[in-house]
Design a protein around this motif. Structure first.
Motif, PDB file in Angstrom:
ATOM      1  N   GLU A  54     -46.615   2.489  33.394  1.00  8.48           N
ATOM      2  CA  GLU A  54     -45.553   1.525  33.110  1.00  8.48           C
ATOM      3  C   GLU A  54     -44.266   2.239  32.699  1.00  8.48           C
ATOM      4  O   GLU A  54     -43.173   1.847  33.111  1.00  8.48           O
ATOM      5  CB  GLU A  54     -46.004   0.553  32.021  1.00  8.48           C
ATOM      6  N   GLN A  57     -42.698   3.602  35.783  1.00  9.35           N
ATOM      7  CA  GLN A  57     -42.054   2.547  36.561  1.00  9.35           C
ATOM      8  C   GLN A  57     -40.721   2.149  35.936  1.00  9.35           C
ATOM      9  O   GLN A  57     -39.730   1.967  36.644  1.00  9.35           O
ATOM     10  CB  GLN A  57     -42.954   1.311  36.647  1.00  9.35           C
ATOM     11  N   MET A  58     -40.686   2.016  34.616  1.00  8.12           N
ATOM     12  CA  MET A  58     -39.443   1.643  33.947  1.00  8.12           C
ATOM     13  C   MET A  58     -38.392   2.721  34.149  1.00  8.12           C
ATOM     14  O   MET A  58     -37.228   2.430  34.406  1.00  8.12           O
ATOM     15  CB  MET A  58     -39.697   1.401  32.458  1.00  8.12           C
ATOM     16  N   SER A  59     -38.818   3.971  34.046  1.00  7.09           N
ATOM     17  CA  SER A  59     -37.890   5.084  34.244  1.00  7.09           C
ATOM     18  C   SER A  59     -37.367   5.073  35.674  1.00  7.09           C
ATOM     19  O   SER A  59     -36.181   5.280  35.914  1.00  7.09           O
ATOM     20  CB  SER A  59     -38.601   6.404  33.956  1.00  7.09           C
ATOM     21  N   GLU A  60     -38.255   4.811  36.635  1.00  4.02           N
ATOM     22  CA  GLU A  60     -37.848   4.769  38.038  1.00  4.02           C
ATOM     23  C   GLU A  60     -36.869   3.627  38.280  1.00  4.02           C
ATOM     24  O   GLU A  60     -35.879   3.777  38.988  1.00  4.02           O
ATOM     25  CB  GLU A  60     -39.083   4.598  38.917  1.00  4.02           C
ATOM     26  N   GLU A  61     -37.160   2.469  37.665  1.00  5.11           N
ATOM     27  CA  GLU A  61     -36.242   1.331  37.821  1.00  5.11           C
ATOM     28  C   GLU A  61     -34.882   1.643  37.224  1.00  5.11           C
ATOM     29  O   GLU A  61     -33.850   1.280  37.783  1.00  5.11           O
ATOM     30  CB  GLU A  61     -36.833   0.087  37.152  1.00  5.11           C
ATOM     31  N   GLU A  62     -34.874   2.341  36.077  1.00  6.63           N
ATOM     32  CA  GLU A  62     -33.599   2.717  35.461  1.00  6.63           C
ATOM     33  C   GLU A  62     -32.828   3.667  36.367  1.00  6.63           C
ATOM     34  O   GLU A  62     -31.615   3.543  36.528  1.00  6.63           O
ATOM     35  CB  GLU A  62     -33.845   3.355  34.099  1.00  6.63           C
ATOM     36  N   ASN A  63     -33.554   4.615  36.969  1.00  9.71           N
ATOM     37  CA  ASN A  63     -32.907   5.554  37.888  1.00  9.71           C
ATOM     38  C   ASN A  63     -32.340   4.820  39.092  1.00  9.71           C
ATOM     39  O   ASN A  63     -31.234   5.106  39.547  1.00  9.71           O
ATOM     40  CB  ASN A  63     -33.890   6.631  38.341  1.00  9.71           C
ATOM     41  N   ASP A  64     -33.118   3.861  39.620  1.00 12.94           N
ATOM     42  CA  ASP A  64     -32.639   3.081  40.765  1.00 12.94           C
ATOM     43  C   ASP A  64     -31.391   2.298  40.380  1.00 12.94           C
ATOM     44  O   ASP A  64     -30.436   2.227  41.154  1.00 12.94           O
ATOM     45  CB  ASP A  64     -33.727   2.126  41.262  1.00 12.94           C
ATOM     46  N   THR A  65     -31.407   1.713  39.193  1.00 12.44           N
ATOM     47  CA  THR A  65     -30.259   0.941  38.727  1.00 12.44           C
ATOM     48  C   THR A  65     -29.038   1.836  38.583  1.00 12.44           C
ATOM     49  O   THR A  65     -27.929   1.465  38.986  1.00 12.44           O
ATOM     50  CB  THR A  65     -30.578   0.272  37.370  1.00 12.44           C
ATOM     51  N   GLN A  66     -29.238   3.029  38.026  1.00 13.24           N
ATOM     52  CA  GLN A  66     -28.125   3.961  37.870  1.00 13.24           C
ATOM     53  C   GLN A  66     -27.580   4.377  39.229  1.00 13.24           C
ATOM     54  O   GLN A  66     -26.373   4.470  39.427  1.00 13.24           O
ATOM     55  CB  GLN A  66     -28.568   5.189  37.083  1.00 13.24           C
ATOM     56  N   GLU A  68     -27.738   2.652  42.001  1.00 15.09           N
ATOM     57  CA  GLU A  68     -27.026   1.510  42.560  1.00 15.09           C
ATOM     58  C   GLU A  68     -25.642   1.371  41.929  1.00 15.09           C
ATOM     59  O   GLU A  68     -24.659   1.102  42.623  1.00 15.09           O
ATOM     60  CB  GLU A  68     -27.828   0.224  42.342  1.00 15.09           C
TER      61      GLU A  68
END
Length: 116
Positions: A54, A57-66, A68
């Motif tokens: 988890e 996943q949160m770290s990956e989502e943060e990276n994706d958001t950054q 974007e």
């Protein structure tokens, strides 16, 4: 003495049977205890793995958001640069048209002067 030998054999067999039964019960308890401890440890490992998953996943989502956000910022900058380029082109086009108009007027004036 004849009576002592069968009694001795009976006591030896009973003792052997008792020892064997105790050993088997002990082994069963160890297996059950090992399974219970194993399940607890496995459960702890699964919980830890789930938490790590988890977090990843949160770290990956943060990276994706950054990424974007950076792409959006880059697109905004590119759009601004493109707008500035379009304005520059429009300005140069207007200057060229103005110069062409001046040249045409000068040519007409020269032509008129030559005709007179």
């Amino acid at each position: 003495m004849r009576v002592g030998v069968p009694i001795f054999l009976f006591l030896a067999a009973a003792g052997f049977h008792t020892a064997l039964t105790a050993s088997l019960e002990s082994a069963e308890k160890e297996d059950t205890f090992g399974e219970e401890v194993g399940l607890e440890q496995l459960s702890d490992l699964q919980k830890r793995d789930q938490e790590e998953f988890e977090a990843a996943q949160m770290s990956e989502e943060e990276n994706d958001t950054q990424e974007e956000d950076m792409n959006r910022d880059g697109n905004v900058e590119a759009d601004q640069h493109e707008s500035e380029s379009d304005e520059d082109v429009d300005g140069m086009r207007q200057k060229r048209e103005h110069l062409e108009a001046n040249v045409e007027e000068a040519d007409e004036t020269t032509n008129l002067a030559e005709v007179e």
